[in-house]
Design an enzyme around this catalytic site. Structure first.
Site, PDB file in Angstrom:
ATOM      1  N   ARG A 187      11.944  -5.837   5.097  1.00 38.78           N
ATOM      2  CA  ARG A 187      11.774  -4.393   4.827  1.00 38.78           C
ATOM      3  C   ARG A 187      12.725  -3.563   5.696  1.00 38.78           C
ATOM      4  NH1 ARG A 187       5.940  -1.593   4.972  1.00 38.78           N
ATOM      5  NH2 ARG A 187       5.905  -2.124   7.185  1.00 38.78           N
TER       6      ARG A 187
ATOM      7  N   ARG B 173      -0.062  -8.377  13.542  1.00 34.55           N
ATOM      8  CA  ARG B 173      -0.704  -7.414  12.629  1.00 34.55           C
ATOM      9  C   ARG B 173      -1.622  -8.139  11.644  1.00 34.55           C
ATOM     10  NH1 ARG B 173       4.396  -4.658  10.419  1.00 34.55           N
ATOM     11  NH2 ARG B 173       3.080  -3.339   9.138  1.00 34.55           N
TER      12      ARG B 173
ATOM     13  N   ARG C  24      11.624  -1.497  11.153  1.00 35.49           N
ATOM     14  CA  ARG C  24      10.561  -1.030  12.040  1.00 35.49           C
ATOM     15  C   ARG C  24      10.323  -2.049  13.147  1.00 35.49           C
ATOM     16  NH1 ARG C  24       5.596   0.854   8.176  1.00 35.49           N
ATOM     17  NH2 ARG C  24       4.437  -0.220   9.811  1.00 35.49           N
TER      18      ARG C  24
ATOM     19  N   ARG D  94      -9.150   1.473   8.499  1.00 35.52           N
ATOM     20  CA  ARG D  94      -8.713   0.146   8.948  1.00 35.52           C
ATOM     21  C   ARG D  94      -9.764  -0.524   9.829  1.00 35.52           C
ATOM     22  NH1 ARG D  94      -2.919   1.209   8.612  1.00 35.52           N
ATOM     23  NH2 ARG D  94      -1.650  -0.645   8.876  1.00 35.52           N
TER      24      ARG D  94
ATOM     25  N   LYS E 112       0.825  -1.218   0.000  1.00 35.54           N
ATOM     26  CA  LYS E 112       0.000   0.000   0.000  1.00 35.54           C
ATOM     27  C   LYS E 112       0.855   1.261   0.000  1.00 35.54           C
ATOM     28  CE  LYS E 112      -2.181  -0.797   3.907  1.00 35.54           C
ATOM     29  NZ  LYS E 112      -1.653  -2.088   4.348  1.00 35.54           N
TER      30      LYS E 112
HETATM   31  P1  AMP Z   1       1.189   1.323   8.527  1.00 33.06           P
HETATM   32  O1  AMP Z   1       2.349   2.213   8.329  1.00 33.06           O
HETATM   33  O2  AMP Z   1       0.029   1.645   7.644  1.00 33.06           O
HETATM   34  O3  AMP Z   1       1.568  -0.144   8.471  1.00 33.06           O
HETATM   35  O4  AMP Z   1       0.658   1.585  10.017  1.00 33.06           O
HETATM   36  C1  AMP Z   1       1.490   1.328  11.131  1.00 33.06           C
HETATM   37  C2  AMP Z   1       0.668   1.305  12.403  1.00 33.06           C
HETATM   38  O5  AMP Z   1       0.020   2.578  12.602  1.00 33.06           O
HETATM   39  C3  AMP Z   1      -0.469   0.295  12.456  1.00 33.06           C
HETATM   40  O6  AMP Z   1      -0.013  -1.007  12.818  1.00 33.06           O
HETATM   41  C4  AMP Z   1      -1.341   0.904  13.542  1.00 33.06           C
HETATM   42  O7  AMP Z   1      -0.768   0.734  14.821  1.00 33.06           O
HETATM   43  C5  AMP Z   1      -1.247   2.390  13.214  1.00 33.06           C
HETATM   44  N1  AMP Z   1      -2.282   2.810  12.251  1.00 33.06           N
HETATM   45  C6  AMP Z   1      -2.078   3.242  10.972  1.00 33.06           C
HETATM   46  N2  AMP Z   1      -3.237   3.530  10.366  1.00 33.06           N
HETATM   47  C7  AMP Z   1      -4.201   3.269  11.276  1.00 33.06           C
HETATM   48  C8  AMP Z   1      -5.626   3.347  11.248  1.00 33.06           C
HETATM   49  N3  AMP Z   1      -6.286   3.745  10.142  1.00 33.06           N
HETATM   50  N4  AMP Z   1      -6.314   3.013  12.381  1.00 33.06           N
HETATM   51  C9  AMP Z   1      -5.659   2.618  13.485  1.00 33.06           C
HETATM   52  N5  AMP Z   1      -4.329   2.491  13.584  1.00 33.06           N
HETATM   53  C10 AMP Z   1      -3.593   2.808  12.494  1.00 33.06           C
END
Ligand code: AMP
Length: 211
Positions: free
Chosen positions: A122, A166, A155, A88, A13
């Site tokens: 990653r 996750r 990360r 999400r 994404k």
């Molecule tokens: P990402 O970079 O999209 O993988 O997001 C990393 C982390 O940020 C996720 O595992 C959540 O802890 C938090 N996060 C990102 N987007 C959301 C969302 N829309 N709702 C809730 N938590 C989020």
């Protein structure tokens, strides 16, 4: 035009959204990236959510929805935007429908094995959000960002246990978002297990057809 990308962690994404945003000159809004910036800057929000992110848990809906609502009032979103990592949860999807129109919802589909391989390898450049993969997309010099020359990091939520968690969170909380849009026939399906360049070309084609 306004687009969103949904799919499990590791579906690509972030990479695809960033490239499409660049092609179309619209902002790429990644909620995960905004949260990580807050954590790095030790803001009040950042301190509150750090542990959740490290464990791979979701940030509560009310905080996330407010953050996106506020972001979508900035002047740079006038000619369009791309949301990556939001919605999400079903509550987030419903909230989003109340305040904006979405032109295309890309569902990036990929199996668990591919996810684990992609996320485990990653590496990221924290300041820019640029990502690499130790095998599939290595930097010119191992462990170093190509542009800034700064070190790359893994990360915390890309550690094996956090990745598994996750994926569980995705199944429980984000799969209903896919169902929510599918029930209304709003999803554009994309096979995201292919090479990123192939996926990107298909997404850009779909956007061009839609325009
Ligand atoms: P990402 O970079 O999209 O993988 O997001 C990393 C982390 O940020 C996720 O595992 C959540 O802890 C938090 N996060 C990102 N987007 C959301 C969302 N829309 N709702 C809730 N938590 C989020």
């Amino acid at each position: 035009m306004n687009f969103i990308f949904v799919g499990p962690p590791g579906a690509g994404k972030g990479t695809i959204a960033a490239r499409v945003a660049q092609e179309l000159s619209v902002p790429h809004i990644s909620t995960g990236e905004i949260f990580r910036e807050n954590i790095r800057g030790r803001t009040e929000l950042g301190v509150k959510i750090k542990e959740l992110l490290d464990r791979g848990e979701l940030v509560p809906d009310h905080l996330t929805i407010e953050l996106v609502k506020e972001r979508l009032t900035h002047p740079d979103v006038q000619s369009g935007w791309i949301l990556d990592g939001f919605p999400r949860t079903r509550a987030q999807a419903e909230a989003l429908d109340e305040f904006v129109h979405i032109d295309l919802i890309f569902h990036l589909e990929v199996d668990d094995e591919t996810v684990v391989g992609r996320l485990g390898g990653r590496r990221v450049h924290p300041a820019s959000g640029r990502t690499y993969h130790v095998v599939h997309n290595p930097p010119k010099q191992e462990g170093i960002d190509d542009v800034s020359g700064e070190p790359l990091v893994k990360r915390d939520d890309d550690e094996r246990d956090a990745i598994k968690h996750r994926l569980e969170v995705y199944r429980q909380q984000t799969a209903p978002v896919v169902e929510y849009y599918a029930a209304k026939d709003r999803l554009t399906q994309v096979d995201a297990s292919r090479q990123m360049e192939t996926v990107l070309a298909e997404v850009l084609d779909l956007i061009a057809t839609r325009k």
